[in-house]
Design a protein around this motif. Structure first.
Motif, mmCIF file in Angstrom:
data_model
loop_
_atom_site.group_PDB
_atom_site.id
_atom_site.type_symbol
_atom_site.label_atom_id
_atom_site.label_comp_id
_atom_site.label_asym_id
_atom_site.label_seq_id
_atom_site.Cartn_x
_atom_site.Cartn_y
_atom_site.Cartn_z
ATOM 1 N N SER A 102 2.338 -21.019 40.223
ATOM 2 C CA SER A 102 1.961 -21.822 41.564
ATOM 3 C C SER A 102 0.869 -21.066 42.300
ATOM 4 N N LYS A 103 -0.169 -21.953 42.599
ATOM 5 C CA LYS A 103 -1.433 -21.236 43.090
ATOM 6 C C LYS A 103 -0.937 -20.905 44.789
ATOM 7 N N ALA A 104 -0.192 -21.676 45.264
ATOM 8 C CA ALA A 104 0.207 -21.641 46.901
ATOM 9 C C ALA A 104 1.116 -20.212 46.911
ATOM 10 N N GLY A 153 -7.429 -28.025 37.251
ATOM 11 C CA GLY A 153 -6.698 -28.358 38.494
ATOM 12 C C GLY A 153 -7.831 -28.062 39.673
ATOM 13 N N VAL A 154 -8.711 -27.491 39.344
ATOM 14 C CA VAL A 154 -9.597 -26.860 40.528
ATOM 15 C C VAL A 154 -10.914 -27.704 40.540
ATOM 16 N N SER A 155 -11.304 -28.318 41.816
ATOM 17 C CA SER A 155 -12.410 -28.896 41.897
ATOM 18 C C SER A 155 -13.233 -28.643 43.256
ATOM 19 N N ILE A 185 -6.273 -25.480 49.609
ATOM 20 C CA ILE A 185 -7.780 -25.882 50.070
ATOM 21 C C ILE A 185 -8.304 -24.558 50.433
ATOM 22 N N GLU A 186 -9.301 -24.023 49.723
ATOM 23 C CA GLU A 186 -9.680 -22.577 50.065
ATOM 24 C C GLU A 186 -11.499 -22.704 50.382
ATOM 25 N N GLU A 187 -11.710 -21.760 50.877
ATOM 26 C CA GLU A 187 -13.128 -21.383 51.091
ATOM 27 C C GLU A 187 -13.900 -21.218 49.954
ATOM 28 N N PHE A 188 -15.076 -21.492 49.841
ATOM 29 C CA PHE A 188 -15.953 -21.593 48.450
ATOM 30 C C PHE A 188 -16.558 -20.340 48.664
ATOM 31 N N LEU A 189 -16.376 -19.530 47.421
ATOM 32 C CA LEU A 189 -16.950 -18.341 47.461
ATOM 33 C C LEU A 189 -18.105 -18.079 46.391
ATOM 34 N N HIS A 214 -16.793 -18.553 30.009
ATOM 35 C CA HIS A 214 -17.882 -19.487 30.581
ATOM 36 C C HIS A 214 -17.078 -20.776 30.547
ATOM 37 N N LYS A 215 -16.678 -21.202 31.914
ATOM 38 C CA LYS A 215 -15.920 -22.236 32.153
ATOM 39 C C LYS A 215 -16.082 -23.648 32.124
ATOM 40 N N GLN A 216 -17.462 -23.814 32.471
ATOM 41 C CA GLN A 216 -17.832 -25.233 32.559
ATOM 42 C C GLN A 216 -18.367 -25.814 31.232
ATOM 43 N N VAL A 282 -10.076 -12.206 44.618
ATOM 44 C CA VAL A 282 -9.445 -12.746 43.555
ATOM 45 C C VAL A 282 -9.400 -14.177 43.603
ATOM 46 N N LEU A 283 -9.961 -15.033 42.757
ATOM 47 C CA LEU A 283 -9.832 -16.557 42.479
ATOM 48 C C LEU A 283 -8.264 -16.932 42.159
ATOM 49 N N GLU A 284 -7.996 -16.163 40.996
ATOM 50 C CA GLU A 284 -6.638 -16.613 40.638
ATOM 51 C C GLU A 284 -6.162 -15.427 39.617
#
Ligand code: AMP
Ligand code: GLY
Length: 444
Positions: A102-104, A153-155, A185-189, A214-216, A282-284
């Motif tokens: 749960s990201k929340a 799940g992230v855009s 919904i979060e700030e773009f880092l 290399h995620k993309q 931390v991103l995740e």
């Protein structure tokens, strides 16, 4: 010892391969495994999410240690149930696995324990999420489905219109099922992204050598996010100072936070970080080894992995006198994917050249989505999006890259593709300083 590895991807093949090499181990079982794990373990056709089936298997086979690869069984409580049945388990309880599930929950945890992360808001109603997006003045924003979404799940959205379309897809059309019931919904880092993995039993922690995923899906980091298209380890971008910040402000702080919240964690804590101008954030969290991070780590780990797994599962990690020894060479891992990945992929295409690829010096091919063809037992066919991860060691990034791509180019299947620039960031960026000494006792 008899060890059971749960899962069927490249990570599990690498874990089986490494565990198999331990003199402490008589047999490795893998459930359900793939065509690659069959070479180093006994595959048992029980799904990773079949908790009852795995409990029964562990009892029937008198398994001494279970290593849980993927996040789903951890979030379903496989670790808790096996432990309750008296089995040693490497992998956290379901309550602690929520840090990934749960990201929340993870964001609330980060804020509660003052661990640096992006500013965020959480929403369980699409209307409120859209009203919030329309009020934003800073763009882009990052929208995350809170639940498990297999890396999809992230855009990153550029404006409110794009954001609202995505919110409708996630929360109304349920494009990711239950994962989108709640969104963050979060700030773009901005910055460089690194993964840091640490083995912990909740009391002590051992930081593993840094790895870069290399995620993309496309060369030059373009296109949608995937589970990971390639890997490089070690990461020359991480200076000693930054590593110390990550250790104190993120890893040790997380350990203390888990203790305060009474979350029982015996396994791998994997933190995705952005190295921003104001420090690492931390991103995740993930509650398991990464895939393909594990493949590079298993290639570079010179020590026996099994004593670390056992000490963690027993809650005795602090008794280990020092951390694992690492091969100083660079490992590059190139993921070979099936056409369509990370979207819908075709399965069942015959894979040729596996033996030849494995003969390239310093190359080991780990299977991900593969299986034996039902008719011809020896034929290996594609069975998922990320088909293989071709790993190679080299004295530097250039040499490891050459070998990994030489290995990859021996392989063929219809629709195969890979990124051609794995490790490129290491070639184009200057190292920020000497890496941290690599063999240290556990920290607390
Ligand atoms: P996550 O699953 O949360 O790690 O997100 C997947 C990917 O999305 C990360 O690896 C980043 O590349 C990107 N990402 C996530 N959160 C942010 C953020 N706040 N700012 C910029 N990029 C992000
Ligand atoms: N490679 C990223 C992950 O395993 O989540």
């Amino acid at each position: 010892m008899k060890v059971l590895v749960v899962g069927s991807g490249g990570r599990e093949h690498a874990l089986c391969w490494k565990i198999r090499s331990s003199p402490l181990v008589q047999e490795v079982l893998c459930a359900p495994g793939n065509a690659g794990t069959a070479e180093v373990a006994r595959n048992v056709p029980i799904k990773a999410t079949d908790v009852a089936g795995l409990l029964e298997l562990a009892a029937r086979e008198k398994i001494d240690l279970v290593v849980i690869g993927p996040e789903e069984p951890l979030c379903l409580g496989l670790g808790d149930k096996l432990r309750a049945a008296g089995v040693l388990v490497f992998g956290p309880d379901a309550s602690a696995a929520r840090l990934e599930g749960s990201k929340a929950f993870a964001k609330e945890f980060l804020v509660r324990h003052h661990i640096p992360t992006a500013q965020f808001r959480r929403f369980d109603r699409s209307g409120l999420a859209k009203t919030y997006l329309e009020s934003c003045t800073q763009w882009p924003q990052v929208i995350k489905a809170s639940g498990l979404a297999g890396g999809k799940g992230v855009s990153i959205v550029r404006d409110a219109r794009e954001g609202c379309v995505l919110i409708d897809a996630l929360m109304e059309q349920r494009s990711l099922g239950e994962a989108g019931n709640e969104v963050v919904i979060e700030e773009f880092l901005e910055g460089e992204e690194v993964s840091v993995l640490a083995i912990t039993d909740g009391e002590a922690l051992l930081i593993l050598d840094p790895v870069m995923d290399h995620k993309q899906v496309g060369d030059g980091d373009v296109g949608p996010n995937t589970g990971g298209m390639g890997v490089c380890s070690p990461v020359s971008l991480l200076s000693r100072r930054v590593m110390r910040q990550i250790e104190q402000h993120v890893l040790v702080a997380t350990l203390h936070g888990m203790r305060r919240d009474e979350l029982s964690f015996r396994g791998v804590l994997f933190v995705g970080l952005m190295l921003t101008e104001s420090g690492p954030r931390v991103l995740e969290y993930n509650c398991r080894f990464g895939d393909p991070e594990a493949q590079a780590l298993m290639r570079r780990m010179k020590s026996d992995l099994v004593p670390f797994l056992v000490a963690t599962a027993q809650g005795k990690l602090a008794d280990m006198p020092e951390g694992p020894e690492w091969d100083p060479r660079v490992c590059i891992g190139v993921v070979g994917a099936a056409e369509g990945y990370p979207g819908k992929v075709r399965k069942g295409d015959g894979i040729l050249g596996l033996e030849e690829a494995g003969k390239v010096p310093e190359v080991v091919v780990f299977h991900g989505g593969t299986r034996f063809a039902p008719t011809l037992k020896k034929e290996v066919v594609t069975d998922g999006g990320r088909v293989v991860c071709v790993t190679a060691l080299g004295k530097d990034v250039e040499e490891a890259r050459r070998s990994a791509y030489a290995g990859f180019d021996k392989l063929t299947w219809d629709g195969r593709f890979c990124r051609r620039d794995i490790g490129h960031r290491h070639l184009t960026r200057k190292p920020a300083g000497a890496p941290e000494p690599q063999r240290r006792p556990p920290s607390r």
